[in-house]
Design a protein around this motif. Structure first.
Motif, short mmCIF file in Angstrom:
data_model
loop_
_atom_site.label_atom_id
_atom_site.label_comp_id
_atom_site.label_asym_id
_atom_site.label_seq_id
_atom_site.Cartn_x
_atom_site.Cartn_y
_atom_site.Cartn_z
N THR A 24 4.04 7.64 44.03
CA THR A 24 5.19 8.25 44.68
C THR A 24 5.18 9.74 44.39
O THR A 24 4.99 10.16 43.25
CB THR A 24 6.52 7.64 44.19
OG1 THR A 24 6.56 6.25 44.56
CG2 THR A 24 7.71 8.34 44.81
N SER A 26 7.41 13.35 45.35
CA SER A 26 8.66 13.86 45.92
C SER A 26 8.68 15.37 45.88
O SER A 26 8.16 16.00 44.94
CB SER A 26 9.86 13.32 45.13
OG SER A 26 9.90 11.91 45.14
N TYR A 27 9.26 15.96 46.92
CA TYR A 27 9.54 17.39 46.95
C TYR A 27 11.04 17.57 46.95
O TYR A 27 11.73 17.12 47.87
CB TYR A 27 8.95 18.04 48.21
CG TYR A 27 7.43 18.09 48.25
CD1 TYR A 27 6.69 18.23 47.09
CD2 TYR A 27 6.75 18.00 49.46
CE1 TYR A 27 5.31 18.28 47.12
CE2 TYR A 27 5.37 18.05 49.50
CZ TYR A 27 4.65 18.19 48.34
OH TYR A 27 3.28 18.23 48.38
N HIS A 28 11.57 18.23 45.92
CA HIS A 28 13.01 18.47 45.84
C HIS A 28 13.78 17.16 46.02
O HIS A 28 14.70 17.06 46.84
CB HIS A 28 13.45 19.49 46.88
CG HIS A 28 12.69 20.77 46.81
ND1 HIS A 28 12.76 21.63 45.74
CD2 HIS A 28 11.82 21.34 47.69
CE1 HIS A 28 11.98 22.68 45.96
NE2 HIS A 28 11.40 22.52 47.13
N ILE A 29 13.38 16.14 45.28
CA ILE A 29 13.96 14.80 45.19
C ILE A 29 13.77 13.97 46.47
O ILE A 29 14.14 12.80 46.51
CB ILE A 29 15.46 14.80 44.79
CG1 ILE A 29 16.35 15.19 45.98
CG2 ILE A 29 15.71 15.68 43.58
CD1 ILE A 29 17.83 14.97 45.70
N HIS A 30 13.18 14.54 47.51
CA HIS A 30 12.93 13.79 48.74
C HIS A 30 11.51 13.21 48.70
O HIS A 30 10.54 13.96 48.61
CB HIS A 30 13.10 14.68 49.97
CG HIS A 30 14.48 15.24 50.13
ND1 HIS A 30 15.56 14.45 50.42
CD2 HIS A 30 14.95 16.51 50.02
CE1 HIS A 30 16.65 15.20 50.50
NE2 HIS A 30 16.31 16.45 50.26
N PRO A 31 11.37 11.91 48.77
CA PRO A 31 10.03 11.29 48.72
C PRO A 31 9.17 11.72 49.91
O PRO A 31 9.63 11.75 51.05
CB PRO A 31 10.33 9.79 48.77
CG PRO A 31 11.75 9.65 48.35
CD PRO A 31 12.42 10.89 48.83
N VAL A 32 7.93 12.07 49.62
CA VAL A 32 6.94 12.37 50.65
C VAL A 32 5.96 11.21 50.77
O VAL A 32 5.50 10.88 51.85
CB VAL A 32 6.20 13.68 50.33
CG1 VAL A 32 5.16 14.00 51.40
CG2 VAL A 32 7.19 14.83 50.19
N TRP A 34 5.59 7.12 49.17
CA TRP A 34 6.44 6.13 48.52
C TRP A 34 5.63 4.88 48.19
O TRP A 34 5.18 4.17 49.07
CB TRP A 34 7.60 5.77 49.44
CG TRP A 34 8.63 4.89 48.80
CD1 TRP A 34 8.76 3.54 48.95
CD2 TRP A 34 9.67 5.29 47.90
NE1 TRP A 34 9.81 3.07 48.21
CE2 TRP A 34 10.40 4.12 47.55
CE3 TRP A 34 10.06 6.51 47.35
CZ2 TRP A 34 11.48 4.14 46.68
CZ3 TRP A 34 11.14 6.53 46.48
CH2 TRP A 34 11.84 5.37 46.16
N THR A 58 -0.83 15.61 51.18
CA THR A 58 -0.16 15.40 49.90
C THR A 58 -0.86 14.33 49.09
O THR A 58 -1.03 14.45 47.87
CB THR A 58 1.31 15.01 50.12
OG1 THR A 58 1.99 16.08 50.79
CG2 THR A 58 2.01 14.72 48.80
N THR A 70 5.53 11.74 41.10
CA THR A 70 6.80 11.28 40.55
C THR A 70 6.60 10.01 39.73
O THR A 70 7.19 9.85 38.66
CB THR A 70 7.81 11.03 41.68
OG1 THR A 70 7.94 12.23 42.46
CG2 THR A 70 9.17 10.64 41.13
N MET A 225 4.03 7.92 55.02
CA MET A 225 4.78 7.94 53.78
C MET A 225 4.46 6.72 52.91
O MET A 225 4.36 6.83 51.70
CB MET A 225 6.29 8.06 54.01
CG MET A 225 6.70 9.37 54.67
SD MET A 225 8.47 9.56 54.88
CE MET A 225 9.02 9.67 53.17
#
Length: 270
Positions: A24, A26-32, A34, A58, A70, A225
């Protein structure tokens, strides 16, 4: 073939050269990405495909430790990237490179030898000869002393391919190597991929052209994702899986279906 048989055929265990487990990012708590989980088999040309924003680049960067993860883990040849980096070659996206940096083509290719030298040892005559040999392999020997800023996009891409080849790695990661190149360069890259496979090397390529997947690759990861599917191209590159990956974008899927059923008989590149 049953779904269970297909699953067993496409899952790799004993000969996997890379193992990604529950990754997993994440960028700024947003998963890219998963919970991505897959293995890369030895000696395959593997494409990673998916829509824009699917996390393809990514994924490669996370596997190589370029960006933090993450959760989850990645092993290459059973170990961390840092411990096996000399066995790994990397071709980044051309747009991510500072082409105004004052260096020559041969100097860029020589950077591929650092994994064999160590950062504080000077290249030897043998390393320079190896670097020139790979420049010649990509057809850029006449540009050895040219500033990289003076090269065309296709020529720049060939230089970075030569740098990766100079690493003499066992697995190569390439981030959209065909993007923005001319027909001649694309054919040269494809020939190099086939040559690497003939040497039992493994190549993982972020790829965007669905029409060339079956022509260029034998293994595929469909990604949006999350992992949608992975396995042999002939079995996994299906309209059903493409719909799951691209969300039913009919214009894209119709082109892909046309490529799958009719093939690319004209020998041209789109």
């Amino acid at each position: 073939m049953s779904r269970e048989s297909l699953k067993q055929k496409n899952e790799i265990t004993s000969d996997a050269v890379a193992d990604v487990h529950d990754l997993t990012v994440s960028y700024h708590i947003h998963p890219v990405l998963w919970n991505v989980d897959f293995q890369v088999p030895c000696g395959k040309l593997m494409a990673i495909i998916g829509p824009n924003g699917a996390g393809k680049s990514t994924l490669i960067k996370a596997m190589l430790g370029i960006i933090p993860v993450t959760s989850g883990w990645v092993k290459i040849f059973g170990d961390s990237y840092k411990k096996v980096r000399s066995r790994i070659g990397y071709v980044p996206q051309r747009g991510s490179v500072d082409w105004d940096f004052p260096t020559t083509a041969i100097d860029v290719v020589m950077m591929g030898r650092y994994g064999h030298l160590g950062w504080f040892r000077r290249p030897k005559k043998k390393d320079r000869e190896i670097s020139y040999a790979y420049l010649e392999k990509v057809g850029m020997q006449d540009f050895a002393n040219r500033q990289i800023s003076q090269l065309s996009g296709g020529q720049q891409q060939r230089i970075f391919l030569a740098r990766a080849l100079a690493q003499e790695a066992d697995i190569y990661f390439m981030d959209e190597p065909f993007a923005g190149v001319d027909v001649v360069t694309e054919k040269a890259i494809v020939n190099l991929l086939f040559e690497l496979r003939s040497q039992s090397k493994t190549v993982v390529v972020v790829h965007h052209d669905l029409q060339t997947v079956k022509e260029y690759f034998d293994w595929i990861l469909l990604l949006n994702m999350r992992k949608v599917a992975i396995g042999a191209v002939d079995e996994v590159f299906t309209e059903e899986n493409l719909r799951k990956t691209y969300g039913g974008k009919l214009a894209i899927l119709s082109k892909a279906a046309n490529a799958m059923t009719k093939g690319r008989v004209d020998g041209t590149f789109d």
